[in-house]
Design a protein around this motif. Structure first.
Motif, PDB file in Angstrom:
ATOM      1  N   THR A  33      64.952  22.159 -58.595  1.00 16.94           N
ATOM      2  CA  THR A  33      65.538  20.948 -57.674  1.00 16.94           C
ATOM      3  C   THR A  33      64.292  20.680 -56.712  1.00 16.94           C
ATOM      4  OG1 THR A  33      67.788  21.613 -57.997  1.00 16.94           O
ATOM      5  CG2 THR A  33      67.317  20.261 -56.204  1.00 16.94           C
ATOM      6  N   ALA A  34      63.985  19.393 -56.255  1.00 18.72           N
ATOM      7  CA  ALA A  34      63.242  19.401 -55.285  1.00 18.72           C
ATOM      8  C   ALA A  34      63.655  19.681 -54.001  1.00 18.72           C
ATOM      9  CB  ALA A  34      62.730  17.834 -55.149  1.00 18.72           C
ATOM     10  N   GLY A  35      62.844  19.988 -52.986  1.00 17.56           N
ATOM     11  CA  GLY A  35      63.196  20.551 -51.824  1.00 17.56           C
ATOM     12  C   GLY A  35      62.124  21.508 -51.290  1.00 17.56           C
ATOM     13  N   THR A  36      62.469  22.112 -49.948  1.00 18.65           N
ATOM     14  CA  THR A  36      61.701  22.801 -49.459  1.00 18.65           C
ATOM     15  C   THR A  36      62.428  24.240 -49.295  1.00 18.65           C
ATOM     16  OG1 THR A  36      60.679  21.268 -47.763  1.00 18.65           O
ATOM     17  CG2 THR A  36      60.552  23.540 -47.188  1.00 18.65           C
ATOM     18  N   TYR A  37      61.808  25.380 -49.774  1.00 16.60           N
ATOM     19  CA  TYR A  37      62.086  26.746 -50.031  1.00 16.60           C
ATOM     20  C   TYR A  37      61.304  27.666 -49.165  1.00 16.60           C
ATOM     21  CZ  TYR A  37      64.717  24.461 -53.690  1.00 16.60           C
ATOM     22  OH  TYR A  37      65.232  23.547 -54.371  1.00 16.60           O
ATOM     23  N   GLN A  38      62.071  28.441 -48.080  1.00 14.28           N
ATOM     24  CA  GLN A  38      61.233  29.454 -47.528  1.00 14.28           C
ATOM     25  C   GLN A  38      61.195  30.653 -48.263  1.00 14.28           C
ATOM     26  OE1 GLN A  38      60.621  28.575 -44.123  1.00 14.28           O
ATOM     27  NE2 GLN A  38      61.665  26.895 -44.992  1.00 14.28           N
ATOM     28  N   LEU A  39      59.782  31.103 -48.096  1.00 13.39           N
ATOM     29  CA  LEU A  39      59.215  31.958 -49.112  1.00 13.39           C
ATOM     30  C   LEU A  39      59.029  33.491 -48.379  1.00 13.39           C
ATOM     31  CD1 LEU A  39      58.016  32.982 -51.653  1.00 13.39           C
ATOM     32  CD2 LEU A  39      55.853  32.274 -51.041  1.00 13.39           C
ATOM     33  N   PHE A  40      58.274  33.258 -47.116  1.00 15.03           N
ATOM     34  CA  PHE A  40      58.373  34.732 -46.384  1.00 15.03           C
ATOM     35  C   PHE A  40      57.472  34.258 -45.121  1.00 15.03           C
ATOM     36  CE2 PHE A  40      54.034  34.624 -48.480  1.00 15.03           C
ATOM     37  CZ  PHE A  40      53.467  35.563 -47.512  1.00 15.03           C
ATOM     38  N   GLY A  57      60.502  24.294 -68.877  1.00 15.65           N
ATOM     39  CA  GLY A  57      61.482  22.813 -69.229  1.00 15.65           C
ATOM     40  C   GLY A  57      60.656  22.034 -68.395  1.00 15.65           C
ATOM     41  N   GLY A  58      61.413  20.872 -68.850  1.00 11.37           N
ATOM     42  CA  GLY A  58      61.127  19.630 -67.844  1.00 11.37           C
ATOM     43  C   GLY A  58      59.736  19.018 -68.227  1.00 11.37           C
ATOM     44  N   THR A  59      59.457  17.727 -67.666  1.00  8.63           N
ATOM     45  CA  THR A  59      58.093  17.144 -68.041  1.00  8.63           C
ATOM     46  C   THR A  59      57.310  17.169 -67.196  1.00  8.63           C
ATOM     47  OG1 THR A  59      59.553  15.149 -67.674  1.00  8.63           O
ATOM     48  CG2 THR A  59      59.159  15.819 -69.887  1.00  8.63           C
ATOM     49  N   GLY A  60      57.595  17.596 -65.738  1.00 13.46           N
ATOM     50  CA  GLY A  60      56.736  17.167 -64.631  1.00 13.46           C
ATOM     51  C   GLY A  60      57.208  17.810 -63.377  1.00 13.46           C
ATOM     52  N   GLY A  61      56.433  17.826 -62.177  1.00 10.02           N
ATOM     53  CA  GLY A  61      56.714  18.565 -60.785  1.00 10.02           C
ATOM     54  C   GLY A  61      55.633  18.772 -60.012  1.00 10.02           C
ATOM     55  N   THR A  62      55.554  18.801 -58.918  1.00 11.25           N
ATOM     56  CA  THR A  62      54.555  19.147 -58.345  1.00 11.25           C
ATOM     57  C   THR A  62      54.824  20.236 -57.383  1.00 11.25           C
ATOM     58  OG1 THR A  62      54.608  17.590 -56.403  1.00 11.25           O
ATOM     59  CG2 THR A  62      53.074  17.185 -58.480  1.00 11.25           C
ATOM     60  N   VAL A  63      53.860  20.792 -56.680  1.00 11.57           N
ATOM     61  CA  VAL A  63      54.272  22.255 -55.685  1.00 11.57           C
ATOM     62  C   VAL A  63      53.129  22.003 -54.653  1.00 11.57           C
ATOM     63  CG1 VAL A  63      54.030  24.739 -55.616  1.00 11.57           C
ATOM     64  CG2 VAL A  63      55.042  23.849 -57.413  1.00 11.57           C
ATOM     65  N   GLN A  64      53.751  22.292 -53.361  1.00 13.40           N
ATOM     66  CA  GLN A  64      52.926  22.331 -52.030  1.00 13.40           C
ATOM     67  C   GLN A  64      53.400  23.466 -51.332  1.00 13.40           C
ATOM     68  OE1 GLN A  64      50.172  22.412 -50.346  1.00 13.40           O
ATOM     69  NE2 GLN A  64      49.877  20.172 -50.474  1.00 13.40           N
ATOM     70  N   VAL A  65      52.360  24.511 -50.985  1.00 16.59           N
ATOM     71  CA  VAL A  65      52.765  25.618 -49.986  1.00 16.59           C
ATOM     72  C   VAL A  65      52.281  25.055 -48.568  1.00 16.59           C
ATOM     73  CG1 VAL A  65      52.075  28.027 -49.489  1.00 16.59           C
ATOM     74  CG2 VAL A  65      52.283  27.281 -51.940  1.00 16.59           C
ATOM     75  N   ASN A 100      55.163  31.391 -40.984  1.00 15.59           N
ATOM     76  CA  ASN A 100      56.264  31.001 -41.704  1.00 15.59           C
ATOM     77  C   ASN A 100      55.551  30.410 -43.155  1.00 15.59           C
ATOM     78  OD1 ASN A 100      59.009  30.873 -42.908  1.00 15.59           O
ATOM     79  ND2 ASN A 100      58.785  28.859 -42.426  1.00 15.59           N
ATOM     80  N   ILE A 101      55.852  30.946 -44.220  1.00 21.29           N
ATOM     81  CA  ILE A 101      55.159  30.295 -45.461  1.00 21.29           C
ATOM     82  C   ILE A 101      56.476  29.542 -46.399  1.00 21.29           C
ATOM     83  CG2 ILE A 101      53.970  30.763 -47.610  1.00 21.29           C
ATOM     84  CD1 ILE A 101      52.282  30.937 -45.028  1.00 21.29           C
ATOM     85  N   SER A 102      56.144  28.551 -46.658  1.00 16.79           N
ATOM     86  CA  SER A 102      57.344  27.954 -47.403  1.00 16.79           C
ATOM     87  C   SER A 102      56.551  27.154 -48.749  1.00 16.79           C
ATOM     88  CB  SER A 102      58.260  27.158 -46.512  1.00 16.79           C
ATOM     89  OG  SER A 102      57.218  25.862 -45.918  1.00 16.79           O
ATOM     90  N   VAL A 103      57.522  26.794 -49.699  1.00 15.72           N
ATOM     91  CA  VAL A 103      57.017  26.095 -50.775  1.00 15.72           C
ATOM     92  C   VAL A 103      57.787  24.899 -50.951  1.00 15.72           C
ATOM     93  CG1 VAL A 103      57.319  26.231 -53.407  1.00 15.72           C
ATOM     94  CG2 VAL A 103      56.502  28.334 -52.108  1.00 15.72           C
ATOM     95  N   VAL A 104      57.234  23.892 -51.360  1.00 23.21           N
ATOM     96  CA  VAL A 104      57.723  22.539 -51.463  1.00 23.21           C
ATOM     97  C   VAL A 104      57.678  21.962 -52.941  1.00 23.21           C
ATOM     98  CG1 VAL A 104      57.910  20.164 -50.554  1.00 23.21           C
ATOM     99  CG2 VAL A 104      57.322  21.951 -49.170  1.00 23.21           C
ATOM    100  N   LEU A 105      58.748  21.946 -53.362  1.00 25.59           N
ATOM    101  CA  LEU A 105      58.756  21.276 -54.724  1.00 25.59           C
ATOM    102  C   LEU A 105      59.295  19.838 -54.513  1.00 25.59           C
ATOM    103  CD1 LEU A 105      61.016  24.149 -56.617  1.00 25.59           C
ATOM    104  CD2 LEU A 105      58.644  23.995 -56.198  1.00 25.59           C
ATOM    105  N   ALA A 106      58.379  18.957 -55.455  1.00 23.56           N
ATOM    106  CA  ALA A 106      58.369  17.657 -55.498  1.00 23.56           C
ATOM    107  C   ALA A 106      58.483  17.126 -56.865  1.00 23.56           C
ATOM    108  CB  ALA A 106      57.475  16.887 -54.524  1.00 23.56           C
TER     109      ALA A 106
END
Length: 127
Positions: A33-40, A57-65, A100-106
């Motif tokens: 699911t798209a959103g921002t997830y705290q990593l550490f 699975g799926g067909t697409g998506g991007t990641v930003q840290v 703080n390091i987080s991951v953004v799934l879009a």
């Protein structure tokens, strides 16, 4: 390189006297699911050296840290179905203790079942 040592009780072992340590932190998003997830929270001054992502699975998506509010990757990392995608070209790589390091799934497409994001760090002190 390690050095052989013997303890008082006669047991042998090795001591690693190098100063650089590399470690990884991962976040697994089960629903993709798209959103921002705290990593550490960075435990000691370190540098981000790579970002990798695996999409099941799926067909697409991007990641930003993100480090705080700053992007670590110059552009979002496109994920690939059932394989690793990675980038070792990072910006804003230096982290202070407590950052703080987080991951953004879009833009997840095709209902991915999960996305795994790995951030590789290097520090001069054991983390």
């Amino acid at each position: 390189m390690g050095y052989k040592v013997h303890s008082v009780d006669g047991k042998g072992g090795e001591i690693d006297l190098s100063t650089a340590r590399t470690y990884s932190k991962e976040v697994r998003v089960a629903s993709g699911t798209a959103g921002t997830y705290q990593l550490f929270k960075v435990p000691a001054a370190a540098s981000v050296i790579a970002v990798r992502a695996y999409r099941t699975g799926g067909t697409g998506g991007t990641v930003q840290v993100k480090k705080g509010g700053s992007d670590v990757l110059a552009s979002a990392l496109a994920t690939a179905t059932d394989s690793w995608a990675g980038n070792t070209t990072v910006q804003n790589a230096s982290c202070a203790a407590g950052d703080n390091i987080s991951v953004v799934l879009a833009a997840p497409a095709g209902s991915p079942t999960e996305i795994l994001v790995q951030v590789d760090m290097r520090t001069a002190v054991p983390a």
